[in-house]
Design a protein around this motif. Structure first.
Motif, PDB file in Angstrom:
ATOM      1  N   UNK A  18       0.844  -1.197   0.000  1.00 52.25           N
ATOM      2  CA  UNK A  18       0.000   0.000   0.000  1.00 52.25           C
ATOM      3  C   UNK A  18       0.880   1.249   0.000  1.00 52.25           C
ATOM      4  N   UNK A  19       0.769   2.064  -1.047  1.00 49.62           N
ATOM      5  CA  UNK A  19       1.438   3.358  -1.083  1.00 49.62           C
ATOM      6  C   UNK A  19       0.402   4.437  -0.809  1.00 49.62           C
ATOM      7  N   UNK A  20       0.631   5.230   0.233  1.00 45.37           N
ATOM      8  CA  UNK A  20      -0.337   6.239   0.658  1.00 45.37           C
ATOM      9  C   UNK A  20       0.242   7.617   0.381  1.00 45.37           C
ATOM     10  N   UNK A  21      -0.439   8.372  -0.473  1.00 47.28           N
ATOM     11  CA  UNK A  21      -0.022   9.732  -0.792  1.00 47.28           C
ATOM     12  C   UNK A  21      -0.995  10.739  -0.216  1.00 47.28           C
ATOM     13  N   UNK A  22      -0.471  11.821   0.372  1.00 44.82           N
ATOM     14  CA  UNK A  22      -1.332  12.839   0.971  1.00 44.82           C
ATOM     15  C   UNK A  22      -0.649  14.196   0.969  1.00 44.82           C
ATOM     16  N   UNK A  23      -1.398  15.296   0.910  1.00 42.18           N
ATOM     17  CA  UNK A  23      -2.790  15.346   0.460  1.00 42.18           C
ATOM     18  C   UNK A  23      -2.851  15.391  -1.068  1.00 42.18           C
ATOM     19  N   UNK A  24      -3.810  14.701  -1.645  1.00 40.95           N
ATOM     20  CA  UNK A  24      -4.014  14.715  -3.094  1.00 40.95           C
ATOM     21  C   UNK A  24      -5.460  15.121  -3.343  1.00 40.95           C
ATOM     22  N   UNK A  72       3.489  14.093   0.941  1.00 39.37           N
ATOM     23  CA  UNK A  72       4.082  12.942   1.629  1.00 39.37           C
ATOM     24  C   UNK A  72       3.624  11.625   1.005  1.00 39.37           C
ATOM     25  N   UNK A  73       4.551  10.692   0.918  1.00 41.42           N
ATOM     26  CA  UNK A  73       4.252   9.334   0.469  1.00 41.42           C
ATOM     27  C   UNK A  73       4.759   8.349   1.517  1.00 41.42           C
ATOM     28  N   UNK A  74       3.933   7.374   1.872  1.00 42.08           N
ATOM     29  CA  UNK A  74       4.328   6.323   2.814  1.00 42.08           C
ATOM     30  C   UNK A  74       4.042   4.961   2.191  1.00 42.08           C
ATOM     31  N   UNK A  75       4.918   4.002   2.438  1.00 40.54           N
ATOM     32  CA  UNK A  75       4.729   2.640   1.965  1.00 40.54           C
ATOM     33  C   UNK A  75       4.414   1.746   3.154  1.00 40.54           C
ATOM     34  N   UNK A  77      -1.667  -1.229  -4.148  1.00 33.64           N
ATOM     35  CA  UNK A  77      -2.731  -0.226  -4.063  1.00 33.64           C
ATOM     36  C   UNK A  77      -2.109   1.146  -3.860  1.00 33.64           C
ATOM     37  N   UNK A  78      -2.510   2.110  -4.683  1.00 30.41           N
ATOM     38  CA  UNK A  78      -2.144   3.505  -4.461  1.00 30.41           C
ATOM     39  C   UNK A  78      -3.340   4.191  -3.822  1.00 30.41           C
ATOM     40  N   UNK A  79      -3.125   4.688  -2.623  1.00 29.31           N
ATOM     41  CA  UNK A  79      -4.199   5.309  -1.840  1.00 29.31           C
ATOM     42  C   UNK A  79      -3.973   6.814  -1.848  1.00 29.31           C
ATOM     43  N   UNK A  80      -4.934   7.542  -2.406  1.00 32.35           N
ATOM     44  CA  UNK A  80      -4.854   8.998  -2.482  1.00 32.35           C
ATOM     45  C   UNK A  80      -5.726   9.602  -1.391  1.00 32.35           C
ATOM     46  N   UNK A  81      -5.085  10.257  -0.432  1.00 32.62           N
ATOM     47  CA  UNK A  81      -5.804  10.845   0.700  1.00 32.62           C
ATOM     48  C   UNK A  81      -5.922  12.346   0.468  1.00 32.62           C
ATOM     49  N   UNK A  82      -7.150  12.844   0.446  1.00 33.66           N
ATOM     50  CA  UNK A  82      -7.379  14.271   0.214  1.00 33.66           C
ATOM     51  C   UNK A  82      -7.203  15.064   1.504  1.00 33.66           C
TER      52      UNK A  82
END
Length: 312
Positions: free
Chosen positions: A12-18, A32-35, A95-100
């Protein structure tokens, strides 16, 4: 091993804020990106290990950087990975998770090697070392779902293990009930989330869903209800267990951590009601941190939390 988790593993790669997706050929920045490790079986395995349970994983990852990362994450908490196949033909599920900015999430997912995971990938020699086998991620393994899953549960039962199964939502599934029919007769514990339970059973409330699954042959049914808690149906009666009140940061992996808490309770000879309560408490810890298992604590800490936490 006390528990073997069988099923999906995901990077899971989590990108924020997008907040905006750029047009083609354009670049947009985010902070920021976190794996993180993810996937139902892997999440439950890591959560179990963090709760103090000796745990093994039977799964499939790619022979790539993401696969190496997931194996390393297992090693950090002592999850036994002898049952993990590294495949040269396809990539690790991702999974690429885009957090707004407001915390809402959007997802892009590729099944990767989870699409080809099958009965032949299951190292059944490991069954003799365990007490419980739990399948996680049903409906996201097209080769394994249905007959292969049923064969795996039957083989585990034959080896003397108790069996458990968790599900995942897939909006492309049409034959929800048909895929689960081979599994019902071999399940000691069926622990779906409410969305999948409704799709499989055609029922609209937890009590009717649980009775439907009991009639199909499941010994114990627990339905995870999100912010409503969990509903448990045993041979005696059904009961709703409210959530613990906490400030939620990230709900990813909550259901998988619930399964880990529930199975930890079983291994510690708690009553089934107390197992459901422990599931709720493990899920509460999960959602207090970013990532599917980051917030899960040792069993003693989770039980101390139960003594003082306010109920929903």
């Amino acid at each position: 091993m006390d528990v073997i988790c069988v099923g999906i593993s995901v990077a899971d790669a989590i990108g924020r804020p997008i907040d905006v997706i750029p047009e083609k050929a354009r670049l947009a920045l985010f902070d920021r990106m976190e794996l993180h490790s993810g996937g139902c079986a892997l999440n439950s395995a890591i959560a179990l290990a963090k709760l103090g349970v000796s745990t093994g994983l039977i799964s499939k990852v790619g022979n790539d950087g993401f696969g190496d990362f997931l194996l390393k994450e297992c090693g950090k908490v002592g999850v036994d990975t002898r049952g993990v196949v590294q495949d040269d033909q396809d990539s690790t599920a991702f999974t690429f998770i885009m957090v707004s900015s407001d915390g809402e999430r959007r997802f892009l997912h590729t099944l990767g090697v989870n699409a080809t995971f099958c009965f032949e990938d299951v190292n059944r020699d490991l069954f003799s070392e365990a007490k419980i086998l739990c399948i996680g991620g049903a409906y996201l393994m097209p080769e394994f779902d249905g007959e292969d899953a049923g064969k795996t549960l039957a083989a585990a039962r034959e080896a003397g293990l108790s069996t458990c199964m968790d599900t995942a939502y897939n909006d492309r599934i049409e034959n929800w009930l048909e895929l689960m029919e081979p599994c019902f007769p071999h399940l000691d514990y069926f622990v779906p989330s409410v969305e999948e339970a409704e799709a499989i059973s055609g029922q609209s409330n937890p009590e009717d869903m649980a009775k439907f699954f009991k009639d199909k042959g499941c010994q114990v049914v627990a339905i995870k209800l999100g912010n409503q808690g969990s509903y448990l149906l045993t041979d005696d009666e059904g009961e709703l267990f409210p959530i613990y009140k906490i400030d939620a940061i990230d709900t990813s992996g909550a259901g998988d951590s619930w399964v880990a808490g529930f199975l930890t309770g079983i291994l510690n000879d708690l009553s089934l009601n107390d197992c459901a309560e422990l599931g709720n408490a493990a899920a509460a810890h999960c959602i207090m941190a970013v990532g599917c298992t980051t917030g899960v604590k040792p069993l003693a800490d989770v039980q101390a939390f139960q003594d003082t936490a306010e109920r929903g």
